[in-house]
Design a protein around this motif. Structure first.
Motif, short mmCIF file in Angstrom:
data_model
loop_
_atom_site.label_atom_id
_atom_site.label_comp_id
_atom_site.label_asym_id
_atom_site.label_seq_id
_atom_site.Cartn_x
_atom_site.Cartn_y
_atom_site.Cartn_z
N PRO A 93 0.95 -1.14 -0.21
CA PRO A 93 -0.23 0.29 -0.25
C PRO A 93 1.01 1.30 0.06
N VAL A 94 2.03 1.15 0.11
CA VAL A 94 3.01 2.60 0.24
C VAL A 94 3.30 2.32 -0.86
N PRO A 95 3.44 3.72 -1.27
CA PRO A 95 3.89 3.57 -3.50
C PRO A 95 5.37 4.12 -3.31
N ASP A 96 6.33 3.21 -3.77
CA ASP A 96 7.59 3.35 -3.89
C ASP A 96 8.42 4.22 -5.50
N GLU A 97 9.42 3.63 -5.88
CA GLU A 97 10.36 4.45 -7.05
C GLU A 97 9.74 4.17 -7.95
N ALA A 98 9.31 2.09 -8.37
CA ALA A 98 8.48 1.84 -9.47
C ALA A 98 7.60 2.49 -9.95
N GLY A 99 6.78 2.51 -8.49
CA GLY A 99 5.05 3.07 -9.27
C GLY A 99 5.44 4.22 -10.19
N MET A 100 6.38 5.05 -9.34
CA MET A 100 6.48 6.59 -9.45
C MET A 100 6.77 6.75 -10.95
N LYS A 101 8.12 5.50 -10.94
CA LYS A 101 8.29 6.31 -12.74
C LYS A 101 7.17 5.58 -13.24
N ALA A 102 6.29 4.92 -13.79
CA ALA A 102 5.32 4.04 -14.02
C ALA A 102 4.21 5.05 -14.57
N GLY A 126 -6.23 -0.13 -5.78
CA GLY A 126 -4.48 -0.46 -5.64
C GLY A 126 -4.09 0.63 -6.50
N GLY A 127 -5.35 1.09 -7.94
CA GLY A 127 -4.36 1.85 -8.49
C GLY A 127 -4.29 3.29 -8.02
N SER A 128 -4.54 3.67 -6.68
CA SER A 128 -3.66 5.07 -6.12
C SER A 128 -2.13 5.26 -5.54
N ALA A 129 -2.16 4.05 -5.32
CA ALA A 129 -0.55 3.20 -4.57
C ALA A 129 0.48 2.80 -5.78
N ASN A 130 -0.57 2.88 -6.85
CA ASN A 130 0.58 2.08 -8.03
C ASN A 130 0.51 2.97 -9.00
N TRP A 131 0.13 4.50 -8.89
CA TRP A 131 0.11 5.78 -9.67
C TRP A 131 0.32 6.80 -9.07
N VAL A 132 1.81 6.56 -8.57
CA VAL A 132 1.83 7.72 -7.85
C VAL A 132 2.75 9.01 -8.47
N ALA A 133 2.42 10.64 -8.61
CA ALA A 133 2.21 11.20 -9.29
C ALA A 133 2.42 12.64 -9.00
N PRO A 134 3.56 12.45 -7.49
CA PRO A 134 3.33 14.15 -6.46
C PRO A 134 3.39 15.54 -7.55
N ALA A 135 2.03 15.85 -7.10
CA ALA A 135 1.89 17.07 -7.25
C ALA A 135 3.39 17.97 -6.94
N GLU A 136 3.04 19.17 -7.85
CA GLU A 136 4.12 19.91 -7.74
C GLU A 136 4.95 20.08 -6.70
N GLY A 137 6.25 20.34 -6.39
CA GLY A 137 6.87 21.07 -4.87
C GLY A 137 6.49 19.69 -4.52
N SER A 139 8.10 15.78 -2.76
CA SER A 139 8.73 14.80 -3.11
C SER A 139 8.00 14.04 -3.58
N PHE A 140 8.99 12.59 -3.32
CA PHE A 140 8.49 11.24 -3.35
C PHE A 140 8.34 10.84 -1.90
N ALA A 141 9.82 11.05 -1.27
CA ALA A 141 9.08 10.21 -0.22
C ALA A 141 8.31 11.92 1.01
N GLN A 142 8.55 12.40 0.63
CA GLN A 142 7.11 13.59 1.36
C GLN A 142 5.34 13.09 0.72
N LYS A 143 5.21 12.32 -0.30
CA LYS A 143 4.44 11.54 -0.41
C LYS A 143 4.01 10.86 -0.25
N GLN A 144 5.14 9.52 -0.21
CA GLN A 144 5.35 8.34 0.98
C GLN A 144 4.98 8.66 1.90
N ALA A 145 5.59 8.89 2.96
CA ALA A 145 4.95 9.80 4.24
C ALA A 145 3.63 9.97 4.15
N MET A 146 3.13 10.91 3.88
CA MET A 146 1.92 11.50 3.36
C MET A 146 1.24 9.97 3.94
#
Length: 427
Positions: A93-102, A126-137, A139-146
């Motif tokens: 359920p926690v997004p990862d780098e692969a999901g962000m790139k995809a 599960g699509g919400s966690a698989n497709w992670v594209a953080p809004a401008e500003g 970071s990926f780490a901040q999106k994961q923590a949220m």
């Protein structure tokens, strides 16, 4: 007493089978367009959906293989072999780098679609966690923590997705906006109460009526701590989701191809065929897992006292407000709560599991799907002197059922229509 575990599992398996992509997808696939078919899939069923789509279009001879391509993003361990549609496994359920790139590649593919092309979006839970594209500003780490904070907050899935949609470049209708002016057809397996298209995978191809103000209110109500970047994003009008009437949806259609209610109906049929009177409490239940368990225990204990042969079945998606430091998920916590409420009552057994094959866990394909409770469990509790109330206080259902040997282990089911909870009462 007859072992009811095979029947419990047969009821659960019937619910899963009713929503498997191999069974449900083909009849909903449209004829090929003048241009290409670009398949973009996300969620726990994404690999199986892509596989089924290829089987229909390629094995059925409906299209030149060169005109079919795409990218499917699914949970680790849920991939399927494909020929033309690439499958990527990513975090849940926690997004990862692969999901962000995809997700970034998914947006690029959508933006490259032409007016004669069909963008076939295949969605599942599960699509919400698989497709992670953080809004401008952000970071990926901040999106994961949220995302971790949302999962621990006790918020239902719809409210979690309201926040996610306003911190994303792909959710809340933005994928449809990227694909315009191509035709967009979304076929979705629903994993949310009441089958709201805007909630399934956070609605990447449908209008969103929730607002930034709604997202801020949810964060405040659940006392979710946010860092400055997330706070700023939730106050930035540029992060408002796509609303009804937006031109992004001029050529966008959406259809649900499997619902939790249909899977619950399949489970009910098996229980009835086994000779049980059935009380079906609905496919859209929400609430704190231990509270729902207490309500269901009252129904079962009353039937037991009356000597009725009864099956209590329900679906939906329960939540756990995490106060301890244990492991588990809402289905395991539901069964753990019943372990003390049934207090060694003979003639009652329970199975609760997530139809996707993973209930909580660490994001591995070997995570438990839920748990089982019967006389064998009670015997093990006595032998090991286990106190279910102590484990419940620590939200440590996984450790409890590891000790008793009663974790439900299904492996990846390749679909997701929420939870199925079964209580069987025998006189």
């Amino acid at each position: 007493m007859t072992d009811k575990r095979p029947l419990l599992r047969a009821i659960f398996d019937a619910a899963v089978a009713a929503a498997h992509p191999d069974r449900i997808l083909a009849e909903h696939l449209p004829p090929p367009p003048r241009g290409r078919i670009l398949c973009l899939a996300a969620g726990k069923a994404a690999g199986a959906l892509a596989h089924a789509a290829e089987r229909h279009y390629l094995d059925g001879g409906h299209i030149d293989p060169a005109r079919l391509s795409g990218l499917a993003t699914t949970r680790h361990g849920y991939g399927m072999p494909t020929k033309r549609i690439e499958v990527v496994e990513a975090g849940h359920p926690v997004p990862d780098e692969a999901g962000m790139k995809a997700a970034a590649r998914t947006l690029e593919l959508a933006e490259a679609a032409g007016e004669d092309d069909l963008v076939l979006v295949l969605l599942s839970g599960g699509g919400s966690a698989n497709w992670v594209a953080p809004a401008e500003g952000i970071s990926f780490a901040q999106k994961q923590a949220m995302n971790k904070s949302l999962l621990r907050s006790g918020a239902p899935i719809g409210e979690m997705n309201t926040v996610r949609k306003h911190l994303s470049r792909i959710k809340g209708g933005r994928l449809a906006r990227a694909a315009a002016p191509a035709q967009v057809l979304t076929l979705a397996i629903s994993d949310v109460p009441f089958d709201d298209p805007a909630t399934i995978a956070s609605g990447p191809t449908v209008p969103d009526t929730t607002t930034l103000a709604d997202a801020r209110e949810i964060v405040a109500r659940y006392q979710i701590k946010t860092d400055d970047a997330v706070t700023a994003a939730l106050n930035d009008p540029r992060n408002e989701s796509c609303k009804p009437g937006d031109s992004a949806f001029a050529r966008a259609d959406f259809k649900i191809i499997a619902r939790p209610q249909e899977s619950l109906d399949a489970a009910v049929a098996v229980a009835q065929n086994a000779g049980y009177e059935v009380v079906a409490l609905g496919a859209d239940l929400e609430g704190e897992a231990r509270d729902v368990a207490a309500a269901h225990a009252q129904i079962a204990l009353k039937a037991h006292a009356e000597g009725r042969k009864l099956a209590v079945l329900s679906g939906g998606e329960l939540t756990v407000t995490v106060r301890g430091n244990g492991r588990g998920g809402p289905n395991q916590e539901y069964v753990l709560a019943l372990a003390s409420l049934f207090a060694d009552t003979a003639g009652i057994c329970v199975l609760a599991g997530d139809t996707d094959g993973a209930d909580g866990g660490a994001g591995h394909p070997t995570d438990p799907a839920g748990a089982i409770l019967d006389q064998r469990t009670f015997a093990k509790m006595r032998e090991l002197k286990l106190d279910p109330k102590a484990y419940l206080a620590n939200n440590d259902a996984t450790a409890f059922f590891e000790a008793t040997g009663d974790l439900l282990m299904t492996g990846p089911t390749l679909t997701n229509v929420n939870d199925i909870r079964i209580i069987l009462v025998d006189p």
